[in-house]
Enzyme design. Structure first.
Site, PDB file in Angstrom:
ATOM      1  N   ASP A  25      -2.217  29.601   4.504  1.00  0.00           N
ATOM      2  CA  ASP A  25      -3.311  29.236   3.603  1.00  0.00           C
ATOM      3  C   ASP A  25      -2.791  28.435   2.412  1.00  0.00           C
ATOM      4  O   ASP A  25      -1.643  28.602   1.994  1.00  0.00           O
ATOM      5  CB  ASP A  25      -4.007  30.522   3.125  1.00  0.00           C
ATOM      6  CG  ASP A  25      -5.404  30.256   2.612  1.00  0.00           C
ATOM      7  OD1 ASP A  25      -5.900  29.118   2.768  1.00  0.00           O
ATOM      8  OD2 ASP A  25      -6.010  31.180   2.049  1.00  0.00           O
ATOM      9  N   ASN A  27      -3.284  24.878   2.020  1.00  0.00           N
ATOM     10  CA  ASN A  27      -3.037  23.446   2.238  1.00  0.00           C
ATOM     11  C   ASN A  27      -3.936  22.591   1.346  1.00  0.00           C
ATOM     12  O   ASN A  27      -3.476  21.636   0.711  1.00  0.00           O
ATOM     13  CB  ASN A  27      -3.334  23.056   3.696  1.00  0.00           C
ATOM     14  CG  ASN A  27      -2.354  23.649   4.677  1.00  0.00           C
ATOM     15  OD1 ASN A  27      -1.339  24.194   4.275  1.00  0.00           O
ATOM     16  ND2 ASN A  27      -2.658  23.536   5.961  1.00  0.00           N
ATOM     17  N   HIS A  42      -2.803  19.358   4.937  1.00  0.00           N
ATOM     18  CA  HIS A  42      -2.598  19.794   6.323  1.00  0.00           C
ATOM     19  C   HIS A  42      -1.399  19.063   6.952  1.00  0.00           C
ATOM     20  O   HIS A  42      -0.645  19.659   7.714  1.00  0.00           O
ATOM     21  CB  HIS A  42      -3.870  19.563   7.148  1.00  0.00           C
ATOM     22  CG  HIS A  42      -5.044  20.357   6.668  1.00  0.00           C
ATOM     23  ND1 HIS A  42      -4.958  21.692   6.349  1.00  0.00           N
ATOM     24  CD2 HIS A  42      -6.346  20.005   6.433  1.00  0.00           C
ATOM     25  CE1 HIS A  42      -6.156  22.128   5.937  1.00  0.00           C
ATOM     26  NE2 HIS A  42      -6.999  21.113   5.973  1.00  0.00           N
ATOM     27  N   SER A  70      -9.393  29.103  12.694  1.00  0.00           N
ATOM     28  CA  SER A  70     -10.134  30.336  12.981  1.00  0.00           C
ATOM     29  C   SER A  70     -11.507  29.998  13.544  1.00  0.00           C
ATOM     30  O   SER A  70     -11.999  28.863  13.397  1.00  0.00           O
ATOM     31  CB  SER A  70     -10.286  31.170  11.707  1.00  0.00           C
ATOM     32  OG  SER A  70     -11.312  30.640  10.903  1.00  0.00           O
ATOM     33  N   TRP A  74     -14.958  26.269  11.819  1.00  0.00           N
ATOM     34  CA  TRP A  74     -15.948  25.243  12.195  1.00  0.00           C
ATOM     35  C   TRP A  74     -16.926  25.011  11.063  1.00  0.00           C
ATOM     36  O   TRP A  74     -17.635  24.012  11.031  1.00  0.00           O
ATOM     37  CB  TRP A  74     -16.733  25.670  13.444  1.00  0.00           C
ATOM     38  CG  TRP A  74     -15.911  25.819  14.675  1.00  0.00           C
ATOM     39  CD1 TRP A  74     -15.504  26.985  15.248  1.00  0.00           C
ATOM     40  CD2 TRP A  74     -15.388  24.764  15.515  1.00  0.00           C
ATOM     41  NE1 TRP A  74     -14.758  26.725  16.378  1.00  0.00           N
ATOM     42  CE2 TRP A  74     -14.673  25.379  16.569  1.00  0.00           C
ATOM     43  CE3 TRP A  74     -15.442  23.368  15.484  1.00  0.00           C
ATOM     44  CZ2 TRP A  74     -14.021  24.661  17.574  1.00  0.00           C
ATOM     45  CZ3 TRP A  74     -14.803  22.654  16.482  1.00  0.00           C
ATOM     46  CH2 TRP A  74     -14.102  23.285  17.504  1.00  0.00           C
ATOM     47  N   LEU A 136      12.322  31.982  21.284  1.00  0.00           N
ATOM     48  CA  LEU A 136      11.114  32.345  20.524  1.00  0.00           C
ATOM     49  C   LEU A 136       9.842  32.061  21.326  1.00  0.00           C
ATOM     50  O   LEU A 136       9.739  31.012  21.965  1.00  0.00           O
ATOM     51  CB  LEU A 136      11.108  31.512  19.227  1.00  0.00           C
ATOM     52  CG  LEU A 136       9.878  31.604  18.335  1.00  0.00           C
ATOM     53  CD1 LEU A 136       9.874  32.936  17.583  1.00  0.00           C
ATOM     54  CD2 LEU A 136       9.859  30.450  17.335  1.00  0.00           C
ATOM     55  N   ARG A 193       0.604  36.156   4.452  1.00  0.00           N
ATOM     56  CA  ARG A 193      -0.461  35.217   4.097  1.00  0.00           C
ATOM     57  C   ARG A 193      -0.032  34.471   2.850  1.00  0.00           C
ATOM     58  O   ARG A 193       0.256  35.083   1.816  1.00  0.00           O
ATOM     59  CB  ARG A 193      -1.795  35.921   3.852  1.00  0.00           C
ATOM     60  CG  ARG A 193      -2.896  34.904   3.537  1.00  0.00           C
ATOM     61  CD  ARG A 193      -4.275  35.488   3.444  1.00  0.00           C
ATOM     62  NE  ARG A 193      -5.247  34.401   3.296  1.00  0.00           N
ATOM     63  CZ  ARG A 193      -6.458  34.382   3.817  1.00  0.00           C
ATOM     64  NH1 ARG A 193      -6.871  35.393   4.524  1.00  0.00           N
ATOM     65  NH2 ARG A 193      -7.264  33.355   3.620  1.00  0.00           N
ATOM     66  N   ARG A 199      -6.433  38.844   2.142  1.00  0.00           N
ATOM     67  CA  ARG A 199      -7.350  39.349   3.169  1.00  0.00           C
ATOM     68  C   ARG A 199      -6.862  38.947   4.553  1.00  0.00           C
ATOM     69  O   ARG A 199      -5.991  38.076   4.683  1.00  0.00           O
ATOM     70  CB  ARG A 199      -8.786  38.885   2.918  1.00  0.00           C
ATOM     71  CG  ARG A 199      -8.938  37.396   2.774  1.00  0.00           C
ATOM     72  CD  ARG A 199     -10.394  36.979   2.550  1.00  0.00           C
ATOM     73  NE  ARG A 199     -10.433  35.583   2.153  1.00  0.00           N
ATOM     74  CZ  ARG A 199     -10.587  35.153   0.910  1.00  0.00           C
ATOM     75  NH1 ARG A 199     -10.755  36.015  -0.070  1.00  0.00           N
ATOM     76  NH2 ARG A 199     -10.584  33.861   0.644  1.00  0.00           N
ATOM     77  N   SER A 201      -9.000  37.927   7.123  1.00  0.00           N
ATOM     78  CA  SER A 201      -9.802  36.809   7.632  1.00  0.00           C
ATOM     79  C   SER A 201      -9.961  36.786   9.156  1.00  0.00           C
ATOM     80  O   SER A 201      -9.775  35.735   9.782  1.00  0.00           O
ATOM     81  CB  SER A 201      -9.219  35.481   7.133  1.00  0.00           C
ATOM     82  OG  SER A 201      -9.261  35.405   5.747  1.00  0.00           O
ATOM     83  N   GLU A 212       3.211  45.518   8.538  1.00  0.00           N
ATOM     84  CA  GLU A 212       3.476  45.419   7.095  1.00  0.00           C
ATOM     85  C   GLU A 212       2.909  44.097   6.579  1.00  0.00           C
ATOM     86  O   GLU A 212       3.130  43.041   7.184  1.00  0.00           O
ATOM     87  CB  GLU A 212       4.997  45.466   6.827  1.00  0.00           C
ATOM     88  CG  GLU A 212       5.644  46.766   7.235  1.00  0.00           C
ATOM     89  CD  GLU A 212       5.123  47.973   6.461  1.00  0.00           C
ATOM     90  OE1 GLU A 212       4.759  47.815   5.280  1.00  0.00           O
ATOM     91  OE2 GLU A 212       5.084  49.067   7.050  1.00  0.00           O
TER      92      GLU A 212
HETATM   93  C1  FPP Z   1      -5.545  26.776   5.538  1.00  0.00           C
HETATM   94  O1  FPP Z   1      -5.465  26.017   4.367  1.00  0.00           O
HETATM   95  C2  FPP Z   1      -5.023  26.030   6.666  1.00  0.00           C
HETATM   96  C3  FPP Z   1      -5.729  25.705   7.797  1.00  0.00           C
HETATM   97  C4  FPP Z   1      -7.135  26.063   7.996  1.00  0.00           C
HETATM   98  C5  FPP Z   1      -5.129  24.919   8.873  1.00  0.00           C
HETATM   99  C6  FPP Z   1      -3.680  25.155   9.144  1.00  0.00           C
HETATM  100  C7  FPP Z   1      -3.096  23.942   9.751  1.00  0.00           C
HETATM  101  C8  FPP Z   1      -1.824  23.493   9.535  1.00  0.00           C
HETATM  102  C9  FPP Z   1      -0.843  24.241   8.727  1.00  0.00           C
HETATM  103  C10 FPP Z   1      -1.347  22.226  10.107  1.00  0.00           C
HETATM  104  C11 FPP Z   1      -1.364  22.130  11.578  1.00  0.00           C
HETATM  105  C12 FPP Z   1      -0.780  23.267  12.293  1.00  0.00           C
HETATM  106  C13 FPP Z   1      -0.513  23.268  13.618  1.00  0.00           C
HETATM  107  C14 FPP Z   1      -0.003  24.505  14.236  1.00  0.00           C
HETATM  108  C15 FPP Z   1      -0.711  22.087  14.477  1.00  0.00           C
HETATM  109  P1  FPP Z   1      -6.813  25.700   3.586  1.00  0.00           P
HETATM  110  O2  FPP Z   1      -7.283  24.355   4.031  1.00  0.00           O
HETATM  111  O3  FPP Z   1      -7.785  26.797   3.790  1.00  0.00           O
HETATM  112  O4  FPP Z   1      -6.323  25.646   2.125  1.00  0.00           O
HETATM  113  P2  FPP Z   1      -7.155  26.068   0.827  1.00  0.00           P
HETATM  114  O5  FPP Z   1      -7.396  27.537   0.907  1.00  0.00           O
HETATM  115  O6  FPP Z   1      -6.243  25.704  -0.290  1.00  0.00           O
HETATM  116  O7  FPP Z   1      -8.420  25.253   0.816  1.00  0.00           O
END
Ligand code: FPP
Length: 261
Positions: A25, A27, A42, A70, A74, A136, A193, A199, A201, A212
């Site tokens: 979380d 990005n 992202h 998740s 969407w 892995l 997280r 949370r 989610s 843990e």
């Molecule tokens: C949450 O950050 C991140 C996501 C919903 C997408 C995660 C995707 C990546 C890390 C890149 C691609 C990964 C793969 C495996 C191809 P957010 O957008 O909810 O951030 P915010 O809470 O700051 O808005």
């Protein structure tokens, strides 16, 4: 290998977590704090994904599970959803050879019926290509939801009972867990997280029973090897009792009748 439930038997505790599950979380906030478009968060997040896969493979973690998209994602703006899909597909295309040469097995879990057939085929071929790898196991949760997982397992079991291939008496925690999307993996030892929220989610709801939890304010694009080491150091300090008392653990489980798994 069939992994049984942590509520049925008591897993052994290892220094290096066997299974790490991560909600990546922050990005968007990472990008916004730099006056960049959210999507650049992202892109940067994908770099962190590469680094953490490498670190987990090196330290001997057997399973790494990443929540990429998740079932509720969407609800995001259409442009961001399509960017995330595009990023996922192009990462899969570009990285599969790299994963394969590093003996990494790729699995993708979630309701894949929502994806275009081209994407479903790409996933299938990537999984087949890496199926024999023994390093892995990297699981990407895509259009995944913990409730969806529990429901799809319930439907399979109900169908088996209707078809006369099972009975309600046969349904228990271990047999139920074998129908979950990640039946091939032990339950996560460590859940991380990033991004400051605390949370679950709708991530691995069933499997997190005795996991843990580690929360950090660090945004995912900045989560690196050193941050992972901090999480593991915190994990090592935890006393994993699985319902037992602290005294029982310090007495080295004397007189305790346990079924280990
Ligand atoms: C949450 O950050 C991140 C996501 C919903 C997408 C995660 C995707 C990546 C890390 C890149 C691609 C990964 C793969 C495996 C191809 P957010 O957008 O909810 O951030 P915010 O809470 O700051 O808005």
């Amino acid at each position: 290998m069939i992994h049984t439930s942590s509520t049925v038997c008591t897993p052994s505790v290892t220094d290096v977590p066997r299974h790490i599950a991560i909600i990546m979380d922050g990005n968007g906030r990472w990008a916004e704090s730099r006056h960049l478009p959210r999507v650049s968060g992202h892109i940067k997040g994908l770099e962190a994904v590469r680094a953490i896969i490498g670190a987990c493979a090196t330290q001997g973690t057997a399973f790494l599970t990443l929540f990429a998209f998740s079932s509720e994602n969407w609800r995001r703006p259409v442009d961001e959803v399509s960017f995330l899909m595009h990023l996922f597909i192009s990462a899969l295309e570009r990285e599969i050879l790299h994963l394969h040469t590093n003996d990494i097995r790729l699995r993708v879990v979630g309701d894949l019926s929502m994806f275009e057939s081209r994407t479903q085929e790409l996933i299938y071929h990537a999984e087949v290509k890496t199926a024999g790898n023994t390093g892995l196991t990297l699981t990407i949760a895509a259009n995944y939801g913990g409730r969806w997982d529990i429901l799809q397992a319930t439907r399979k079991i109900a169908q088996q009972c209707i078809d006369g291939n099972s009975t309600i008496q046969n349904v228990n925690e271990s047999s139920f867990a074998q129908h979950l999307a990640m039946a091939y993996a032990p339950e996560p030892d460590l859940f991380i997280r990033t991004g400051g929220e605390q949370r679950v989610s709708n991530f691995l709801l069933w499997q997190l029973a005795y996991t843990e939890f580690y929360f950090t304010r660090v945004f995912w694009p900045e989560f690196n090897d050193a941050e992972l080491s901090k999480a593991i150091a915190a994990y090592r300090k935890r006393e994993r009792r699985f319902g037992r008392t602290s005294a029982q653990l310090t007495q080295k489980l004397k007189n305790v009748d346990l079924i280990s798994c």
